[in-house]
Write an enzyme that holds these catalytic residues in place. Sequence first.
Site, short mmCIF file in Angstrom:
data_model
loop_
_atom_site.label_atom_id
_atom_site.label_comp_id
_atom_site.label_asym_id
_atom_site.label_seq_id
_atom_site.Cartn_x
_atom_site.Cartn_y
_atom_site.Cartn_z
N HIS A 48 0.91 -1.05 0.12
CA HIS A 48 0.29 -0.18 -0.01
C HIS A 48 0.63 1.61 0.01
O HIS A 48 2.15 1.43 0.42
CB HIS A 48 -0.88 -0.16 1.20
N GLU A 50 1.06 3.82 1.62
CA GLU A 50 1.37 4.49 3.45
C GLU A 50 2.46 3.69 3.51
O GLU A 50 3.49 4.08 3.77
CB GLU A 50 0.33 4.09 4.34
N CYS A 78 -6.15 2.28 5.68
CA CYS A 78 -6.55 0.52 6.49
C CYS A 78 -6.34 0.24 8.03
O CYS A 78 -5.07 0.90 7.57
CB CYS A 78 -6.56 -0.41 5.26
N CYS A 81 -2.16 -0.51 7.66
CA CYS A 81 -1.58 0.70 7.42
C CYS A 81 -1.83 1.76 8.79
O CYS A 81 -0.82 1.66 9.04
CB CYS A 81 -2.22 1.38 6.10
#
Length: 146
Positions: A48, A50, A78, A81
């Site tokens: 992801h 992040e 999410c 993260c």
Amino acid sequence: MVLALDQARQAAQRGETPVGAVIYDPVADKVLAQDGNRVRELHDPTAHAEGLVIRAACQSLGNERLQGLDLYVTLEPCPMCAGVISAARISRLYYGASDPKSGGIEQGPRVLSHPQSHHKPEIYGGICEAEAADLLRGFFAERRGD
């Protein structure tokens, strides 16, 4: 957030969910890392935006802690993260669109508000929210053939 939106657009061009992130040092007035989702490209469900920018900033600084730094991300992080944001000790989190389906900050499990969270950054949601949400909606509408 403009840089994070640019990264989200680039992610969409690669066929990735259009989420972009930037790690910024407000004291040095310097961007330390920027990237977009690379889950499909890297065949890695943890890739992801992040996590990618947090990893890059930590490597660049030679430190697993990113105290004093800001994270800008186009979509509410999410739960996975959110845990990484806490572990990295990010000072301030700015995000664009809320994510009622998969969010982990102000939706769903609210990871950073949980008593077991070791660190809670300052949180600012709704930054360029309409633009971030439109980018996501357009991406998924195109995938569905709407």
